[in-house]
Design an enzyme around this catalytic site. Structure first.
Site, PDB file in Angstrom:
ATOM      1  N   ARG A  80       0.815  -1.357   0.157  1.00 24.93           N
ATOM      2  CA  ARG A  80      -0.136  -0.079   0.146  1.00 24.93           C
ATOM      3  C   ARG A  80       0.732   1.209  -0.055  1.00 24.93           C
ATOM      4  NH1 ARG A  80      -2.442   0.178   6.452  1.00 24.93           N
ATOM      5  NH2 ARG A  80      -0.299   0.066   7.288  1.00 24.93           N
ATOM      6  N   CYS A  84       4.481   8.406  -5.256  1.00 24.26           N
ATOM      7  CA  CYS A  84       5.331   9.523  -5.340  1.00 24.26           C
ATOM      8  C   CYS A  84       4.716  10.606  -5.001  1.00 24.26           C
ATOM      9  CB  CYS A  84       6.010   9.542  -6.454  1.00 24.26           C
ATOM     10  SG  CYS A  84       6.877  11.268  -6.603  1.00 24.26           S
ATOM     11  N   ASN A 118      -4.354   8.465   4.735  1.00 19.09           N
ATOM     12  CA  ASN A 118      -4.267   7.595   6.158  1.00 19.09           C
ATOM     13  C   ASN A 118      -2.604   7.494   6.332  1.00 19.09           C
ATOM     14  OD1 ASN A 118      -5.518   5.821   8.002  1.00 19.09           O
ATOM     15  ND2 ASN A 118      -3.787   4.527   7.341  1.00 19.09           N
ATOM     16  N   GLU A 119      -2.432   8.076   7.558  1.00 18.30           N
ATOM     17  CA  GLU A 119      -1.082   8.070   8.026  1.00 18.30           C
ATOM     18  C   GLU A 119      -0.263   8.688   6.991  1.00 18.30           C
ATOM     19  OE1 GLU A 119      -0.197   4.415   9.728  1.00 18.30           O
ATOM     20  OE2 GLU A 119      -1.202   4.933  11.795  1.00 18.30           O
ATOM     21  N   CYS A 127      10.248  10.597  -1.737  1.00 21.18           N
ATOM     22  CA  CYS A 127      10.736  10.163  -2.902  1.00 21.18           C
ATOM     23  C   CYS A 127      11.839  10.997  -3.556  1.00 21.18           C
ATOM     24  CB  CYS A 127       9.651  10.090  -3.685  1.00 21.18           C
ATOM     25  SG  CYS A 127       9.663   9.638  -5.505  1.00 21.18           S
ATOM     26  N   CYS A 129      12.526  10.385  -7.053  1.00 21.64           N
ATOM     27  CA  CYS A 129      12.568  10.107  -8.726  1.00 21.64           C
ATOM     28  C   CYS A 129      12.846  11.492  -9.305  1.00 21.64           C
ATOM     29  CB  CYS A 129      11.193   9.526  -8.886  1.00 21.64           C
ATOM     30  SG  CYS A 129      10.005  10.930  -8.807  1.00 21.64           S
ATOM     31  N   GLU A 275      -6.707   5.596  16.156  1.00 23.99           N
ATOM     32  CA  GLU A 275      -6.417   4.098  16.100  1.00 23.99           C
ATOM     33  C   GLU A 275      -5.607   3.695  17.103  1.00 23.99           C
ATOM     34  OE1 GLU A 275      -4.199   2.584  12.753  1.00 23.99           O
ATOM     35  OE2 GLU A 275      -5.474   3.702  11.108  1.00 23.99           O
ATOM     36  N   LYS A 324      -4.042 -10.118   8.877  1.00 27.77           N
ATOM     37  CA  LYS A 324      -5.062 -11.089   9.348  1.00 27.77           C
ATOM     38  C   LYS A 324      -4.704 -11.536  10.672  1.00 27.77           C
ATOM     39  CE  LYS A 324      -3.086 -14.604   6.586  1.00 27.77           C
ATOM     40  NZ  LYS A 324      -2.194 -13.631   5.617  1.00 27.77           N
ATOM     41  N   HIS A 326      -3.261  -9.308  12.829  1.00 28.01           N
ATOM     42  CA  HIS A 326      -3.578  -8.081  13.686  1.00 28.01           C
ATOM     43  C   HIS A 326      -4.863  -8.193  14.393  1.00 28.01           C
ATOM     44  CE1 HIS A 326      -3.994  -3.891  15.038  1.00 28.01           C
ATOM     45  NE2 HIS A 326      -2.609  -3.858  14.231  1.00 28.01           N
TER      46      HIS A 326
HETATM   47  C1  GAL Z   1      -1.897   1.717  11.078  1.00 27.96           C
HETATM   48  C2  GAL Z   1      -2.514   1.865   9.702  1.00 27.96           C
HETATM   49  C3  GAL Z   1      -3.676   0.845   9.908  1.00 27.96           C
HETATM   50  C4  GAL Z   1      -3.071  -0.560  10.014  1.00 27.96           C
HETATM   51  C5  GAL Z   1      -2.398  -0.507  11.588  1.00 27.96           C
HETATM   52  C6  GAL Z   1      -1.747  -1.805  12.222  1.00 27.96           C
HETATM   53  O1  GAL Z   1      -0.356   2.303  10.714  1.00 27.96           O
HETATM   54  O2  GAL Z   1      -3.273   3.167   9.733  1.00 27.96           O
HETATM   55  O3  GAL Z   1      -4.353   0.644   8.716  1.00 27.96           O
HETATM   56  O4  GAL Z   1      -2.236  -0.866   9.234  1.00 27.96           O
HETATM   57  O5  GAL Z   1      -1.631   0.582  11.464  1.00 27.96           O
HETATM   58  O6  GAL Z   1      -1.398  -1.664  13.424  1.00 27.96           O
END
Ligand code: GAL
Length: 638
Positions: A80, A84, A118-119, A127, A129, A275, A324, A326
């Site tokens: 994922r 760039c 995301n993050e 990058c 390039c 998160e 999977k 996690h």
């Molecule tokens: C974060 C991310 C999530 C998941 C999680 C796992 O870095 O935003 O998508 O990958 O970590 O701990």
């Protein structure tokens, strides 16, 4: 979800290839069903713009959008975040997806906020390039105006690096030895800005199509590549992802520090824990499970540090894919026997009773200066010592104050510091003239400062500030440093405090000369024996301490106790060791969080009567029992 008390869901973060299976061909029907279902269930949505993981068709059509490392290695699709940040193909495809998402869902009743990307920078913070090189050159033109200006700033006469045209300038790709340090520092600034432009490109679409919906993107605590001070000004709500390691005894302290950063980035506004994991992660060497009660305890800790919401990655543990193993709120196995699920449900039920906390804020009398640019510069190679790591220095200060239950804000050098009594400056290596002046003004007006070694060494171009170290702070500190004596890995140095005890200094020592400062501690070993190691100086109405080494943890605690006493800083409450006490207040409320980080029960002295919001029980002055990893949230005065 209702059983777990869920009222907000992050949705669609990695769904680009399902939402737009081919260029311009959107499939929203399945997503509509999820949005509607959540709405019918009374659950709101933190809706992702879904741009964090580009779909296979995009990199297939535009292989030039793939990121390239400093040594020319290309990062391929298959995981994922393989883009760039300066790629026009990526940016415009991302914007057109956001446009379609916003057109479809701006008016949806479930929509609570937007979650951009995301993050940012998690896997690909920069990058190298050719497109990045061109963007870097444009950024440099903006900053310096002329090639000569750049030559001055980068000190290019050294090692025959003088440029005669913009076209010759490259990102710091892999070189035979250290690339130019000013070039590296500018590339870090540029790389943070390049990702911020990606974020801004999406936010601009959202602001146009759904102006009333707040926008966030999730931060990663102290994430080195992105200057979050800059980023946070572009967010309506600051949100953070926090994954402390249950196997590390410093995790409680670190998560508190990250929470304090989030509160400070939002300038005191409530933030969201976006998160955390319900139990194990999958990305460490060994993924130790959280102890019973630990997830609940750390969730309350986020609230104590100023969060108004607690969320998880992830809802349901997946069957396939890289994550999977996690953990999730809903585990692979049956729910009725799952301690994780049980703790998630308990937390959800309890949070529903904590509305009184929302909108209140943690108050700090202490600020710790923290600057991304200084962090970047400090950790560039080719220094007197590569043993100085910004976060270790920050944590050495913070641990002592965390243990003493003194609440700390983070502040950006140059901020108005007048509302603080005590300011800490752990290794502020790079400092601007303005920031140095504001620090001097703070002390002269009556503030107390504690600054450590290797501060004020360079200006924002990463050029030495000549005239003896630390040039901008010599008058303030009443000292100057003749030279540095870094300590090798195996060696500490003895310290003798003026009032007696022997102690140790770590990492660093230096030859300090006094110009008005008094000695708090001297070195007691090496040829520096008898010379000043820690000093204190009255400047204007205030006091400035200077640490010419990193004192061992006990001594650091003593020095900070002295500084707190001199500044009149008090702990949030006096409680037994291992218990964290933090206060949130506002709108006439005072709410005391008591968090027992130990795995045994403790009795905590409580001074004021009130109500424990966790279960509604009355609290009386006296001893309050807290179970192992137990928590209390006391609304005082009730
Ligand atoms: C974060 C991310 C999530 C998941 C999680 C796992 O870095 O935003 O998508 O990958 O970590 O701990």
């Amino acid at each position: 979800m209702q059983e777990a008390g869920v009222n907000l869901v992050s949705l669609g973060i990695f769904s680009w290839s399902r939402l737009e299976p081919a260029e311009g061909n959107f499939d929203f029907d399945w997503f509509d069903r999820v949005m509607d279902l959540l709405h019918e269930g009374g659950i709101r949505v933190d809706l992702a713009t879904a741009t964090a993981s580009p779909p296979p068709w995009l990199s297939h059509q535009h292989p030039e959008m793939l990121p390239v490392l400093a040594d020319g290695v290309k990062l391929w699709p298959g995981a994922r975040q393989h883009y760039c940040p300066s790629s026009e193909a990526y940016r415009s495809a991302a914007r057109s997806l956001v446009e379609a998402m916003a057109q479809r869902y701006a008016g949806h009743p479930a929509l609570a906020m937007w979650h951009v990307g995301n993050e940012f920078g998690c896997h690909v913070p920069a990058c190298w390039c050719d497109a990045s090189a061109a963007a870097f050159r444009a950024w440099l033109r903006d900053r310096y105006g002329s090639v000569d200006g750049l030559n001055d700033a980068w000190g290019t006469d050294f090692w025959s690096q003088r440029y005669s045209s913009w076209d010759e300038i490259l990102p710091p790709r892999r070189t035979p030895t250290w690339p130019n340090p000013s070039q590296q520092l500018d590339f870090m600034r540029f790389s943070s800005d390049a990702l911020l432009e990606c974020y801004e490109g999406e936010r601009e679409v959202l602001a146009r199509l759904s102006p009333d919906i707040p926008v966030t993107t999730n931060f990663m605590s102290f994430f080195k590549p992105l200057d979050y001070w800059k980023w946070a000004t572009r967010e309506d709500i600051v949100s953070n992802d926090s994954y402390p390691d249950p196997a590390d005894s410093r995790s409680g302290m670190r998560a508190a520090l990250a929470g304090d950063l989030m509160r400070s980035l939002g300038r005191g506004r409530p933030w969201i824990l976006m998160e955390q994991t319900a139990n194990r992660v999958n990305w460490r060497d060994v993924n130790v499970a959280k102890e019973p009660g630990q997830m609940r305890l750390w969730s309350y800790q986020a609230l104590a540090r100023g969060a108004d919401g607690v969320m998880f990655f992830q809802w349901r543990q997946s069957r396939a894919g890289a994550e999977k193993h996690h953990s999730a709120m809903v585990p692979h196995g049956p729910l009725d026997v799952s301690p994780t699920w049980n703790e998630v449900v308990t937390l959800g039920r309890e949070l529903a009773g904590l509305d009184a906390v929302c909108g209140s804020q943690s108050q700090a009398d202490v600020a710790m200066l923290f600057d991304w640019e200084s962090w970047w510069a400090l950790e560039l190679p080719s220094k007197p010592s590569n043993r100085i790591h910004q976060m270790e220095q920050v944590e050495a200060y913070y641990q002592a104050l965390f243990d003493a239950n003194v609440t700390v804000d983070l502040a950006r050098p140059g901020d108005d510091l007048s509302r603080y009594r005590l300011v800490l400056a752990p290794n502020l290596y790079l400092v601007s003239d303005e920031a140095a002046a504001s620090l001097a003004g703070f002390v002269e007006a009556g503030g107390t400062l504690v600054m450590s070694f290797f501060s004020g060494i360079v200006d924002p171009a990463e050029h030495i500030r000549l005239g003896g170290y630390p040039k901008p702070f010599q008058d303030l500190l009443g000292i100057h440093v003749i030279d540095f004596h870094p300590l090798s890995y195996e060696r500490d140095i003895g310290l003798r405090l003026a009032d007696g005890p022997l102690a140790r200094g770590e990492v660093w020592s230096e030859d300090i000369r006094l110009h008005g400062a008094e000695v708090v501690a001297t070195f007691s070993t090496s040829h520096l024996a008898g010379r000043p190691a820690i000093t204190r100086h009255r400047a204007g109405q205030g006091t400035a301490f200077y640490l010419g080494t990193r004192p061992d943890p006990k001594t650091m605690a003593r020095v900070l106790e002295m500084a707190c006493a001199s500044a009149g800083v008090e702990p949030a409450a006096t409680v037994p060791g291992g218990v964290e006490a933090v206060r949130r207040s506002g709108r006439g409320k005072s709410i005391l969080f008591l968090l027992n980080h130990r795995d045994v029960a403790v009795d905590v002295p409580v001074a004021e009567a009130g109500t424990n919001l966790v279960d509604g029980s009355p609290v009386h002055p006296g001893l309050m029992p807290l179970g192992p990893r137990g928590v209390a949230v006391i609304r005082e005065g009730w």
